[in-house]
Design a protein around this motif. Structure first.
Motif, PDB file in Angstrom:
ATOM      1  N   PRO A   4      53.544 -42.577 -34.836  1.00 52.81           N
ATOM      2  CA  PRO A   4      52.950 -43.796 -35.420  1.00 52.81           C
ATOM      3  C   PRO A   4      51.545 -43.522 -35.963  1.00 52.81           C
ATOM      4  N   GLU A   5      51.196 -44.209 -37.013  1.00 54.44           N
ATOM      5  CA  GLU A   5      49.845 -44.104 -37.558  1.00 54.44           C
ATOM      6  C   GLU A   5      48.917 -44.989 -36.736  1.00 54.44           C
ATOM      7  N   ARG A   6      47.845 -44.377 -36.208  1.00 60.21           N
ATOM      8  CA  ARG A   6      46.880 -45.136 -35.406  1.00 60.21           C
ATOM      9  C   ARG A   6      45.466 -44.841 -35.878  1.00 60.21           C
ATOM     10  N   GLU A   7      44.697 -45.886 -35.959  1.00 59.39           N
ATOM     11  CA  GLU A   7      43.274 -45.760 -36.272  1.00 59.39           C
ATOM     12  C   GLU A   7      42.512 -46.697 -35.340  1.00 59.39           C
ATOM     13  N   TRP A   8      41.346 -46.237 -34.878  1.00 55.65           N
ATOM     14  CA  TRP A   8      40.514 -47.085 -34.037  1.00 55.65           C
ATOM     15  C   TRP A   8      39.057 -46.663 -34.204  1.00 55.65           C
ATOM     16  N   GLN A   9      38.172 -47.555 -33.806  1.00 53.99           N
ATOM     17  CA  GLN A   9      36.751 -47.239 -33.868  1.00 53.99           C
ATOM     18  C   GLN A   9      36.445 -46.098 -32.907  1.00 53.99           C
ATOM     19  N   GLU A  10      35.387 -45.371 -33.222  1.00 57.36           N
ATOM     20  CA  GLU A  10      35.042 -44.223 -32.379  1.00 57.36           C
ATOM     21  C   GLU A  10      34.865 -44.688 -30.931  1.00 57.36           C
ATOM     22  N   ASN A  11      35.702 -44.153 -30.073  1.00 53.75           N
ATOM     23  CA  ASN A  11      35.718 -44.576 -28.678  1.00 53.75           C
ATOM     24  C   ASN A  11      36.284 -43.435 -27.850  1.00 53.75           C
ATOM     25  N   LYS A  12      35.419 -42.707 -27.162  1.00 55.44           N
ATOM     26  CA  LYS A  12      35.854 -41.543 -26.392  1.00 55.44           C
ATOM     27  C   LYS A  12      36.833 -41.929 -25.289  1.00 55.44           C
ATOM     28  N   LEU A  13      36.631 -43.098 -24.697  1.00 53.57           N
ATOM     29  CA  LEU A  13      37.513 -43.534 -23.614  1.00 53.57           C
ATOM     30  C   LEU A  13      38.932 -43.756 -24.137  1.00 53.57           C
ATOM     31  N   ASP A  50      48.982 -42.444 -18.727  1.00 51.58           N
ATOM     32  CA  ASP A  50      49.453 -42.860 -17.397  1.00 51.58           C
ATOM     33  C   ASP A  50      48.939 -41.998 -16.259  1.00 51.58           C
ATOM     34  N   THR A  51      47.912 -41.197 -16.504  1.00 49.77           N
ATOM     35  CA  THR A  51      47.316 -40.248 -15.544  1.00 49.77           C
ATOM     36  C   THR A  51      48.249 -39.083 -15.236  1.00 49.77           C
ATOM     37  N   LEU A  72      34.982 -39.351 -18.039  1.00 44.84           N
ATOM     38  CA  LEU A  72      35.958 -38.569 -18.778  1.00 44.84           C
ATOM     39  C   LEU A  72      36.503 -37.428 -17.935  1.00 44.84           C
ATOM     40  N   LYS A  73      35.636 -36.776 -17.175  1.00 48.57           N
ATOM     41  CA  LYS A  73      36.064 -35.650 -16.351  1.00 48.57           C
ATOM     42  C   LYS A  73      37.042 -36.089 -15.278  1.00 48.57           C
ATOM     43  N   GLN A  74      36.776 -37.229 -14.646  1.00 48.25           N
ATOM     44  CA  GLN A  74      37.625 -37.724 -13.562  1.00 48.25           C
ATOM     45  C   GLN A  74      38.733 -38.658 -14.062  1.00 48.25           C
ATOM     46  N   ARG A  75      38.750 -38.909 -15.331  1.00 49.71           N
ATOM     47  CA  ARG A  75      39.653 -39.867 -15.960  1.00 49.71           C
ATOM     48  C   ARG A  75      39.591 -41.220 -15.245  1.00 49.71           C
ATOM     49  N   ALA A  76      38.404 -41.708 -15.048  1.00 50.25           N
ATOM     50  CA  ALA A  76      38.188 -42.996 -14.384  1.00 50.25           C
ATOM     51  C   ALA A  76      38.201 -44.104 -15.417  1.00 50.25           C
TER      52      ALA A  76
END
Length: 457
Positions: free
Chosen positions: A78-87, A96-97, A137-141
């Protein structure tokens, strides 16, 4: 029941055993594996019934027809675009972890939704939140998703508009090596959550989302407020169960009647014991009294019942494809009318397009909940392909040939050739496909120059 909302107990149209039956039909497990879905004949002995269960085989049509409603939708990313968001970027790579990308997660949810009519996607947040982005980001919290199936739902509430505002379901908190699962019962509302453990301990809390962090993914468009619709594949699963029994009945008939029976006229001096001692075979001679008017021979069972069962099996397979909106597939007798065939293709494409739109809507809702959990901006644009390549290539090329036979010429012929190329070369790499289109234009220009030169001469 208040004026602002309505409480619904579980719709009794399909019970929990029916959803287990749907899963068995899709995976070929349960009663299709051990033979318990075979219906015992009224006078069948337990020994014969057990033998028939051991010899039973399952021709699985449920899995292919369900997959045919899901795989084309996810054939292209699928084509996806979103605002810059590292999370959110991290979320799309591991939704899903478990390292599952958002696309693969949506395909799994889509498969469950198609089989069971709906899949509930829960968007929960990590319990512990580090103080800086690097550790997050490191802990995927960050928020994660998981699927709640129809059989896990205990109760729900909707408002007057039909929007889901409360859901109670069970989920396994952990599973031991023996397969035993410790269950938790979760209840989400638009402002709070409650978790009741199997040991009786209860936890509760508030969230500031202002909405339910649960997104229903439906198999097809339904009336608002119909939270638990009946699966469109339940009737197909029942038909496949009948097909399972038909195959067993045909196999039983073949085993009992496949071999011809030898008839041997006895002479006056012969007894039944004498005939029983006769050994027949391709390497033996069979003596008989030549003075008898009747010689030994073979009689064959009537094949009409077997042919009737086989025809019923063939008709049932055809009906399964028809119910699945796939009456045009290989293996089913095609219609003579070209218009009817085009209608079948259009109908199937529309079913797939509707489901693709449902997936788009669900992804955007997931992103909105993600924004609320993280207090960030995502503004997700999600676009699933609505071109599924479900066309009759041979018919399309025949139509193109007939169009060129009209000798209209000019730009008409150019467009017909391009349309035929787009159908026949749909899987060609983009650069090579573009080269073919340019070559068609070049040939048309060369033909025009040649025609102009001829007129001048």
């Amino acid at each position: 029941m208040t004026e602002a909302s309505r409480v619904s107990a579980i719709d009794p149209i399909l019970g929990l055993e029916d959803y287990q039956f749907l899963a068995d039909a899709y995976y070929g497990s349960g009663g299709f594996k051990d033979g318990n879905y075979l219906v015992k004949h009224p006078r069948e002995t337990p020994e014969k019934y057990q033998k028939r269960k051991e010899l039973a085989y399952y021709l699985n049509y449920v899995a292919p027809v369900v997959n045919s409603h899901v795989n084309p939708v996810f054939l292209k990313e699928p084509e996806r675009e979103w605002q810059e968001n590292k999370l959110f970027s991290t979320f799309t790579e591991d939704a899903d972890t478990l390292g599952t990308s958002l696309t693969r997660f949506m395909k799994r949810a889509g498969l469950i939704a198609k089989l069971q009519a709906v899949a509930f996607i829960v968007i929960d947040n990590a319990a512990e939140q580090p103080g800086n982005m690097a550790d997050v980001l490191k802990q995927r919290a960050l928020p994660y998703v998981y699927i709640v199936q129809r059989s896990q739902v205990k109760s729900y509430k909707t408002n007057k508009a039909g929007r889901l505002i409360e859901l109670t379901y069970t989920v396994a908190s952990e599973t031991s090596e023996s397969g035993q699962a410790a269950l938790e019962t979760w209840t989400w509302t638009t402002s709070s959550w409650t978790c009741l453990h199997a040991d009786g301990k209860e936890k509760t809390g508030d969230h500031q989302l202002g909405r339910l962090p649960i997104v229903p993914l439906y198999a097809k468009p339904y009336e608002p407020g119909k939270v638990l619709p009946q699966s469109e594949f339940y009737a197909i699963a029942r038909a496949n169960k009948r097909l399972y029994n038909l195959c067993s009945e045909i196999d039983e008939l073949i085993r009992n009647q496949a071999f011809n029976i030898l008839t041997y006229p006895m002479g006056e001096s012969q007894t039944e014991d004498d005939v029983k001692e006769i050994v027949t075979g391709t390497e033996n001679a069979l003596p008989y009294d030549g003075q008898l008017s009747n010689s030994p021979g073979f009689i064959a069972p009537d094949s009409a019942p077997l042919e009737q069962l086989r025809q019923e099996r063939k008709d049932l397979i055809t009906e399964i494809y028809r119910m699945a909106e796939l009456s045009h597939v290989t293996g089913v007798e095609t219609k003579n009318s070209g218009v009817a065939k085009q209608w079948d293709f259009q109908n199937t494409n529309q079913v797939l397009a509707d489901f693709a739109l449902n997936c788009e809507d669900s992804e955007r809702e997931i992103a909105r909940v993600f924004e609320l959990w993280t207090n960030t901006r995502v503004a997700l644009y999600s676009n699933y392909s609505d071109e599924f390549g479900i066309v009759d290539v041979a018919a399309a090329l025949d139509d193109a040939g007939n169009a060129l036979d009209l000798n209209v010429g000019g730009q008409f012929d150019v467009e017909v050739k391009k349309k035929a190329a787009s159908v026949y070369l749909a899987d060609l790499p983009e650069d090579r496909f573009d080269a073919v289109m340019k070559d068609i234009d070049r040939q048309a220009e060369d033909a025009q120059r040649a025609a102009a030169f001829t007129e001048e001469v």
